[in-house]
Write a protein that holds these residues in place. Sequence first.
Motif, short mmCIF file in Angstrom:
data_model
loop_
_atom_site.label_atom_id
_atom_site.label_comp_id
_atom_site.label_asym_id
_atom_site.label_seq_id
_atom_site.Cartn_x
_atom_site.Cartn_y
_atom_site.Cartn_z
N VAL A 100 0.86 -1.18 0.00
CA VAL A 100 0.00 0.00 0.00
C VAL A 100 0.90 1.23 0.00
CG1 VAL A 100 -1.84 1.23 1.19
CG2 VAL A 100 -1.78 -1.27 1.26
N LEU A 101 0.81 2.03 -1.05
CA LEU A 101 1.71 3.16 -1.25
C LEU A 101 0.89 4.45 -1.42
CD1 LEU A 101 4.07 1.39 -3.80
CD2 LEU A 101 4.34 1.56 -1.31
N ASN A 102 1.36 5.49 -0.77
CA ASN A 102 0.67 6.78 -0.78
C ASN A 102 1.22 7.65 -1.91
OD1 ASN A 102 -0.70 9.11 -0.23
ND2 ASN A 102 0.28 9.50 1.76
N ALA A 103 0.36 7.94 -2.91
CA ALA A 103 0.77 8.80 -4.02
C ALA A 103 0.20 10.20 -3.90
CB ALA A 103 0.32 8.18 -5.35
N THR A 104 -0.25 10.57 -2.69
CA THR A 104 -0.81 11.91 -2.45
C THR A 104 0.11 12.68 -1.50
OG1 THR A 104 -2.11 11.37 -0.46
CG2 THR A 104 -3.07 10.81 -2.59
N THR A 105 -0.31 13.90 -1.19
CA THR A 105 0.45 14.73 -0.25
C THR A 105 -0.10 14.64 1.16
OG1 THR A 105 -0.97 16.63 -0.82
CG2 THR A 105 1.07 16.37 -2.07
N ARG A 106 -1.09 13.77 1.38
CA ARG A 106 -1.67 13.60 2.71
C ARG A 106 -0.82 12.63 3.52
NH1 ARG A 106 -7.75 11.99 1.44
NH2 ARG A 106 -6.79 11.19 -0.49
N GLY A 107 -0.39 13.05 4.67
CA GLY A 107 0.46 12.21 5.50
C GLY A 107 -0.32 11.13 6.23
N GLY A 108 0.32 9.95 6.41
CA GLY A 108 -0.28 8.86 7.18
C GLY A 108 -1.34 8.08 6.42
N LEU A 109 -1.58 8.39 5.15
CA LEU A 109 -2.65 7.73 4.42
C LEU A 109 -2.30 6.27 4.09
CD1 LEU A 109 -5.45 8.20 3.19
CD2 LEU A 109 -4.32 8.90 1.05
N VAL A 138 -1.21 10.25 -9.41
CA VAL A 138 -2.38 9.37 -9.49
C VAL A 138 -3.60 10.20 -9.15
CG1 VAL A 138 -3.48 7.29 -8.63
CG2 VAL A 138 -0.98 7.37 -8.87
N THR A 139 -4.43 10.48 -10.13
CA THR A 139 -5.59 11.35 -9.92
C THR A 139 -6.84 10.58 -9.53
OG1 THR A 139 -6.09 11.28 -12.28
CG2 THR A 139 -4.69 13.08 -11.54
N GLN A 140 -6.93 9.29 -9.86
CA GLN A 140 -8.11 8.51 -9.49
C GLN A 140 -8.00 8.07 -8.03
OE1 GLN A 140 -5.74 7.71 -11.74
NE2 GLN A 140 -5.69 5.51 -12.16
N SER A 141 -8.98 7.31 -7.57
CA SER A 141 -8.97 6.88 -6.17
C SER A 141 -7.80 5.96 -5.87
CB SER A 141 -10.30 6.20 -5.82
OG SER A 141 -10.52 5.10 -6.69
N ALA A 142 -7.45 5.09 -6.81
CA ALA A 142 -6.31 4.20 -6.61
C ALA A 142 -5.87 3.65 -7.96
CB ALA A 142 -6.64 3.06 -5.65
N LEU A 143 -4.58 3.43 -8.10
CA LEU A 143 -4.00 2.76 -9.26
C LEU A 143 -3.34 1.49 -8.76
CD1 LEU A 143 -3.19 2.66 -12.26
CD2 LEU A 143 -1.13 3.96 -11.64
N ILE A 144 -3.80 0.36 -9.26
CA ILE A 144 -3.30 -0.93 -8.79
C ILE A 144 -2.42 -1.52 -9.88
CG2 ILE A 144 -3.95 -3.19 -7.92
CD1 ILE A 144 -6.65 -1.93 -7.12
N VAL A 145 -1.13 -1.68 -9.56
CA VAL A 145 -0.15 -2.15 -10.54
C VAL A 145 0.24 -3.58 -10.20
CG1 VAL A 145 2.09 -1.70 -11.61
CG2 VAL A 145 0.69 0.21 -10.80
N VAL A 179 -0.83 -1.10 -4.46
CA VAL A 179 -2.02 -0.26 -4.43
C VAL A 179 -1.55 1.17 -4.20
CG1 VAL A 179 -4.21 0.20 -3.31
CG2 VAL A 179 -3.42 -2.16 -3.53
N MET A 180 -1.60 1.99 -5.28
CA MET A 180 -1.19 3.39 -5.21
C MET A 180 -2.42 4.23 -4.86
SD MET A 180 2.03 3.21 -6.45
CE MET A 180 3.01 2.11 -7.51
N ILE A 181 -2.44 4.79 -3.64
CA ILE A 181 -3.56 5.61 -3.23
C ILE A 181 -3.48 6.95 -3.94
CG2 ILE A 181 -4.77 6.63 -1.27
CD1 ILE A 181 -4.73 3.59 -1.33
N GLY A 182 -4.56 7.32 -4.67
CA GLY A 182 -4.58 8.56 -5.44
C GLY A 182 -5.30 9.70 -4.75
N SER A 183 -5.27 10.86 -5.43
CA SER A 183 -5.84 12.07 -4.83
C SER A 183 -7.36 12.00 -4.68
CB SER A 183 -5.46 13.28 -5.68
OG SER A 183 -5.93 13.12 -7.02
#
Length: 222
Positions: A100-109, A138-145, A179-183
Amino acid sequence: MSMLTPSGMGGKYRVTGNSYPRMRPPKRRGRFVTVLIAAVVVLGLFGWGALQLFHVFNGDDNDSKANAAPSRPSCAPTPSPTATGKPKPLPQPTQVTMNVLNATTRGGLAKSTADQFASRGFKVERFGNAPDPYNAKVTQSALIVAGPAGEAAAREAGTQVLGSTVKIDPRRKGTTVDVMIGSAFAKLSTPTQAAAARVTAENPPPPKPVCTTPSTGPTHKS
């Protein structure tokens, strides 16, 4: 009066030389030629009319295509190259290993989302920030690679995030997914939403029909 003088002329005209005077009016050849041309024209028109009637009764007239009933399009579903007619079962959450990887600027996500995945039975290998190619992109809710071997696992993980997208990297090995968490991410799907998404993923909708218009008839070569 000479013996060569025609009777009744009273000797007024005499025949001299070796030819007689013309006693009949000249032949009118012009009238004959005109009548001949008119006859040829009439015969030509009659032949042309007979030829047109022949084409009409044989269905070869030029207006047959214009007067024909419009053809209806023929619709048939386009076969999908991957469709087998059987549901594609997805693995159970306990069979999916993810990062689970955070691709946003929100900390702790990343950590909070990883804990939620773990509570649902997924195996979380690690969590943290997304690598540079995906960080803040990543602009969508999540990008799963995932790699080709992890496609089913990626689709199972996608059922837990509405609006997520699955990306298959052909160079990637193994079945672990990222799982790339998006904005656009807000929260994980509810159990009801995840169950509905799972049914859709296992039973993709049939392909849309493609309509084609049949030809209006054979083409006649002149």
